[in-house]
Design an enzyme around this catalytic site. Sequence first.
Site, short mmCIF file in Angstrom:
data_model
loop_
_atom_site.label_atom_id
_atom_site.label_comp_id
_atom_site.label_asym_id
_atom_site.label_seq_id
_atom_site.Cartn_x
_atom_site.Cartn_y
_atom_site.Cartn_z
N ASP A 58 0.92 -1.26 -0.02
CA ASP A 58 -0.06 0.16 0.14
C ASP A 58 0.81 1.39 0.20
OD1 ASP A 58 -2.43 1.35 0.08
OD2 ASP A 58 -2.67 1.40 2.29
N HIS B 223 -4.66 2.95 -6.83
CA HIS B 223 -6.07 2.72 -6.02
C HIS B 223 -7.10 2.49 -7.19
CE1 HIS B 223 -3.51 3.15 -2.35
NE2 HIS B 223 -4.32 2.75 -1.66
N HIS C 295 -6.93 -0.93 -8.12
CA HIS C 295 -7.25 -1.77 -6.94
C HIS C 295 -8.88 -1.67 -7.13
CE1 HIS C 295 -9.18 -2.03 -3.18
NE2 HIS C 295 -8.27 -2.80 -2.81
N HIS D 3 -5.84 -5.51 0.74
CA HIS D 3 -5.78 -4.35 0.00
C HIS D 3 -4.52 -3.96 -0.43
CE1 HIS D 3 -6.80 -0.02 -0.53
NE2 HIS D 3 -5.56 0.12 0.18
ZN LIG Z 1 -4.55 2.11 0.09
#
Ligand SMILES: [Zn+2]
Length: 361
Positions: free
Chosen positions: A169, A252, A255, A270
């Site tokens: 992340d 993101h 993602h 995540h």
């Molecule tokens: Zn994140």
Amino acid sequence: MEPRMDLRISYFPGKFIQGNQAILELPRFIDLFGGKAFMLVTPSMEQMVKANGFDRYDYEIFKSACCWDAINGIIGRIKDRDYTVIVGIGGGKIVDTAKAVADKLDLHVILAPTVAASSAAFSACSVIYTPDNIEESVYYEKHSPDVLLLDNSLIIGASCRHFVAGMGDALAVYFEGRGCMHSGAENSLHGRQTFCALAMCDYCLDTLLRYGYDAKTAYENKIITPAVERIIELNLLCAGIAFEGAGLAAAHAIHNGLTIMPQVRDHYLHGEIVAFGVLCELHLTDSEPEEMDEIYCFCEDLGLPTTLAAIGLTDPSDADLEAIAQATFDDPYLHHENPNTTVQEIKMAICAADAMGRDRL
Ligand SMILES: [Zn+2]
């Protein structure tokens, strides 16, 4: 209200404390914030809560998703009890729930994250899910957390997979901050990037590349070295300053596109999915070959996913890839990178990231 892009904006937690046995400071901070605490505790921490006598405060074992049903249920149970501070001891869902409950009741909030898998505990927002664990919205709180209490000796009890996912992340902040800088996009606080946040983006990438592998090796063996402590701080503090103040972009968004697939959403963390999103972002933005090689090497060394199969997408159909690319395109973060990006370019970048990852295996 329209964002004012002439204003640079960053938010910060009130107090940051990190160390071995830092959790023993909890009563001192509860006293500082009125002395009457209600705690949300993850099941694996109940033993620790009792062993340290923290069960003298009211607490609830929290197992739910961070969803409005759970948040409103807690508010209903505690709103007339004169609490002064909410304490969240656990992972991302607990800290996000604690922040939302505290905000709705105008109480202080102390967070003691027990995993270093994301910078959720840093931020002044909560990711809200449906009760079935599908991301629904982001709720923005009025204040950043009052206290962020990081106990290395608790955090090292979590799996190494979570620690590495936190690095995945944090890997995104440099590239997403760069994307927002090039396009002039708003940061996560609907303002202009702060120089402090941009400096943290550089620091995060440099520190991950220098210390990430050493930290992983020590963490796997449950040894708290300075490298481990540095990466815990980075995952939970520095990446938070960077992502809020410098902005999110393609990694993101990708993602969020990939997680429309249940086989990705239900089985991968995540930060693992974001790390693959970073590789796609590098292809999407025509990154230099040397940079691409450095980031693939980093992910390979740490065991972060570098192929679609490594996040559960073995032989995805063309229709699946189209749907992922479309969902990514529909995500506002994608356009922080380059407002003119097309669905086909996104699909190409995802396939190219996967192809390079497979070729290097
Ligand atoms: Zn994140």
